[in-house]
Design a protein around this motif. Structure first.
Motif, PDB file in Angstrom:
ATOM      1  N   ILE A 123       0.780  -1.363  -0.069  1.00 60.98           N
ATOM      2  CA  ILE A 123       0.286   0.055   0.006  1.00 60.98           C
ATOM      3  C   ILE A 123       0.947   1.202   0.076  1.00 60.98           C
ATOM      4  O   ILE A 123       1.913   1.443   0.827  1.00 60.98           O
ATOM      5  CB  ILE A 123      -0.887   0.021   1.249  1.00 60.98           C
ATOM      6  CG1 ILE A 123      -1.808  -1.267   1.440  1.00 60.98           C
ATOM      7  CG2 ILE A 123      -1.856   1.228   1.104  1.00 60.98           C
ATOM      8  CD1 ILE A 123      -2.688  -1.584   0.151  1.00 60.98           C
ATOM      9  N   VAL A 124       0.572   2.215  -0.917  1.00 62.88           N
ATOM     10  CA  VAL A 124       1.341   3.422  -1.183  1.00 62.88           C
ATOM     11  C   VAL A 124       0.576   4.572  -0.684  1.00 62.88           C
ATOM     12  O   VAL A 124      -0.453   4.663  -1.256  1.00 62.88           O
ATOM     13  CB  VAL A 124       1.880   3.520  -2.407  1.00 62.88           C
ATOM     14  CG1 VAL A 124       2.977   4.927  -2.688  1.00 62.88           C
ATOM     15  CG2 VAL A 124       2.744   2.450  -2.846  1.00 62.88           C
ATOM     16  N   ALA A 134       0.151   8.509   8.407  1.00 63.34           N
ATOM     17  CA  ALA A 134      -0.026   7.382   7.428  1.00 63.34           C
ATOM     18  C   ALA A 134      -0.503   6.091   8.112  1.00 63.34           C
ATOM     19  O   ALA A 134      -1.412   5.366   7.263  1.00 63.34           O
ATOM     20  CB  ALA A 134       1.687   7.127   6.811  1.00 63.34           C
ATOM     21  N   LEU A 135      -0.356   5.610   9.139  1.00 61.31           N
ATOM     22  CA  LEU A 135      -0.718   4.748   9.670  1.00 61.31           C
ATOM     23  C   LEU A 135      -2.221   4.574  10.020  1.00 61.31           C
ATOM     24  O   LEU A 135      -2.888   3.447   9.800  1.00 61.31           O
ATOM     25  CB  LEU A 135       0.137   3.997  11.041  1.00 61.31           C
ATOM     26  CG  LEU A 135       1.496   3.583  11.177  1.00 61.31           C
ATOM     27  CD1 LEU A 135       2.114   3.341  12.168  1.00 61.31           C
ATOM     28  CD2 LEU A 135       1.639   2.406   9.947  1.00 61.31           C
ATOM     29  N   SER A 139      -4.890   2.261   8.534  1.00 61.56           N
ATOM     30  CA  SER A 139      -5.761   1.343   9.303  1.00 61.56           C
ATOM     31  C   SER A 139      -7.308   1.875   8.964  1.00 61.56           C
ATOM     32  O   SER A 139      -8.239   0.812   8.941  1.00 61.56           O
ATOM     33  CB  SER A 139      -5.508   1.598  10.927  1.00 61.56           C
ATOM     34  OG  SER A 139      -4.407   1.363  11.280  1.00 61.56           O
ATOM     35  N   SER A 140      -7.825   2.991   8.735  1.00 65.43           N
ATOM     36  CA  SER A 140      -9.073   3.451   8.335  1.00 65.43           C
ATOM     37  C   SER A 140      -9.542   2.855   6.980  1.00 65.43           C
ATOM     38  O   SER A 140     -10.497   2.708   6.762  1.00 65.43           O
ATOM     39  CB  SER A 140      -9.126   5.052   8.334  1.00 65.43           C
ATOM     40  OG  SER A 140      -8.503   5.491   7.276  1.00 65.43           O
ATOM     41  N   ASN A 141      -8.356   2.496   6.143  1.00 67.12           N
ATOM     42  CA  ASN A 141      -8.906   2.025   4.861  1.00 67.12           C
ATOM     43  C   ASN A 141      -8.668   0.226   4.561  1.00 67.12           C
ATOM     44  O   ASN A 141      -8.788  -0.165   3.763  1.00 67.12           O
ATOM     45  CB  ASN A 141      -7.988   2.652   3.530  1.00 67.12           C
ATOM     46  CG  ASN A 141      -8.504   4.251   3.468  1.00 67.12           C
ATOM     47  OD1 ASN A 141      -9.479   4.294   3.536  1.00 67.12           O
ATOM     48  ND2 ASN A 141      -7.471   5.110   3.366  1.00 67.12           N
ATOM     49  N   ASN A 142      -8.192  -0.104   5.668  1.00 63.00           N
ATOM     50  CA  ASN A 142      -7.776  -1.529   5.661  1.00 63.00           C
ATOM     51  C   ASN A 142      -8.617  -2.412   6.810  1.00 63.00           C
ATOM     52  O   ASN A 142      -8.012  -3.396   7.368  1.00 63.00           O
ATOM     53  CB  ASN A 142      -6.300  -2.070   5.775  1.00 63.00           C
ATOM     54  CG  ASN A 142      -5.777  -1.421   4.393  1.00 63.00           C
ATOM     55  OD1 ASN A 142      -6.134  -2.052   3.356  1.00 63.00           O
ATOM     56  ND2 ASN A 142      -4.984  -0.493   4.435  1.00 63.00           N
TER      57      ASN A 142
END
Length: 143
Positions: A123-124, A134-135, A139-142
């Motif tokens: 994931i970029v 970034a984390l 986290s919110s998208n995964n």
């Protein structure tokens, strides 16, 4: 508890600290220019992430350092450069290789622009200069 989870717990209990933490570690590869600083990398490390930072402009910085302070006279500059290279001989190869690592890793991971934070080599996240942010995005998208 699932069977697989029980087995994993059993393995960890059996081997204790002999297991490398990197077996279970998640990775964060950060790509920037040397003048751009990424904040909160220590927070990510404290949370168990393996964080590696790469300056994409490493080769330019290396070349600039190598030629810094050389004479404007080409013959004198050549002699100065030779002496500098000879004095750095033991370290020169490692320094040159290190300066290119970021660029090569970025190509390998498909990084297209900077800054970029690559999570688990898959994931970029572009445009973020805060590792913790970034984390959060990751986290919110995964979930």
């Amino acid at each position: 508890m699932s069977y697989l989870r029980q087995q994993l717990v059993l393995v960890v209990l059996m081997f204790g600290t002999t297991l490398s933490s990197s077996v279970f570690s998640e990775t964060m590869d950060i790509f920037t220019l040397s003048a751009v600083k990424i904040s909160n990398t220590q927070m990510a490390k404290n949370d168990g992430w393996t964080v590696k930072e790469y300056a994409i402009d490493g080769p330019l910085v290396f070349e600039k350092k190598l030629s810094e302070g050389l004479s404007s006279n080409p013959e004198v500059a050549m002699e100065q450069a030779k002496k500098r290279i000879v004095s750095m001989n033991d370290k020169l190869g490692d320094i040159a290789i290190d300066s290119y690592k970021g660029k090569l890793k970025a190509v390998e991971l498909g990084v297209k622009k900077l800054p970029a934070i690559v999570i688990n080599k898959k994931i970029v996240i572009y445009g973020v200069t805060d590792a913790w942010q970034a984390l959060k995005i990751y986290s919110s998208n995964n979930k």
